[in-house]
Design a protein around this motif. Sequence first.
Motif: not given
Length: 369
Positions: A302-309, A329-333, A341-346
């Motif tokens: 797997a690949k890990k994002l900066i948010c840890g998922h 978690c909707r955090a910016l990739v 990193s901030t949560a943001g809707g798209q």
Amino acid sequence: MVRLPTYAGCSLTLTIAVIYHAFSSRKQFYPAMVYLSTSKISLVLLLNMGLVVMCVLWQMIKRLFLGTLREAEVERLNEQSRREIMEILFAITIFRQDFSVSFLAMVTTLLLIKALHWLAQKRVEYIETTPTVPMLSHVRIVSFMGFLLLLDSLFLYSSVKFLIQTRQASVSLFFSFEYMILATTTVSIFVKYIFYVSDMLMEGQWERKAVYTFYLELIRDLLHLSMYLCFFLVIFMNYGVPLHLIRELYETFRNFRIRVADYVRYRKITSNMNDRFPDATPEELNASDSTCIICREEMTTAKKLICGHLFHVHCLRSWLERQHTCPTCRALVVPPEGGASTAGGQHGPRPDAHQSGNQSQYYMSSDPI
């Protein structure tokens, strides 16, 4: 509220009565027809009967190809109808010198055909998100899209033929443009449905589906934007500013700009995925849920994002085609420069745990026709 069968029965009775009165009082065919075409009451009743006939045909087509409408489809129909009626009223003001009974009939027919296209788009979106779809539903939706494409082609041919014969600007410009938009939309919906069927035959393992869907929508928006611009210029040169096109032109341009920005962002993010997103270690896989939330399959790498998922690399690549936030978690990739990193809707829904593994359901387009 009066139901259509009751209203149709009353309209038919009144129409028969006025025709009977015309022939009984005039005795001959030609005087009776002159009376029916000149009497205001007779003309209103005949026009009303024509509208009833079109509505009955619309209901029969809807019942044949779609059956009972779902709540979301009825809601889409109501929302689009209100907006489309306002735009058509604006269009009538532009072509007021061409206003006639035939023009009114053609506008009503266009509105009913547009409503069928809205329902077709909504039904395909529903099929894409349904785990099991009966074979009859596939046959009906394919037949429905073929029927709509035939209608679009016939009316487009008729409008273009009239323009070629007259060699002058007329209301046929409006109908040619509208049916050209509808025809390209129908083809886009059908190709998107083919993508869904292909992915279904591959048991949801077609990794390139999201890519092809993205390019399909990009090409469709580019075509619509080009047609809107051409039609806007033609109408402006011959009739003045087409107010009914301003909002559609803006929305089409905005959608195209968003898709281009998505593509540029996707290319930027995925150009160095291996460096940007590190591989998850076996300890990180064991410490967290090893199920990829995008495809619902177990992960061995797997690949890990900066948010840890953690996510499959191919699932993450497909997700980034349309989103730049974490599916969990909707955090910016990729965080904005100089910020965390901030949560943001798209645009696009968040995948839920109960959804199936078909990742194409996250890329449904909700663009209006």
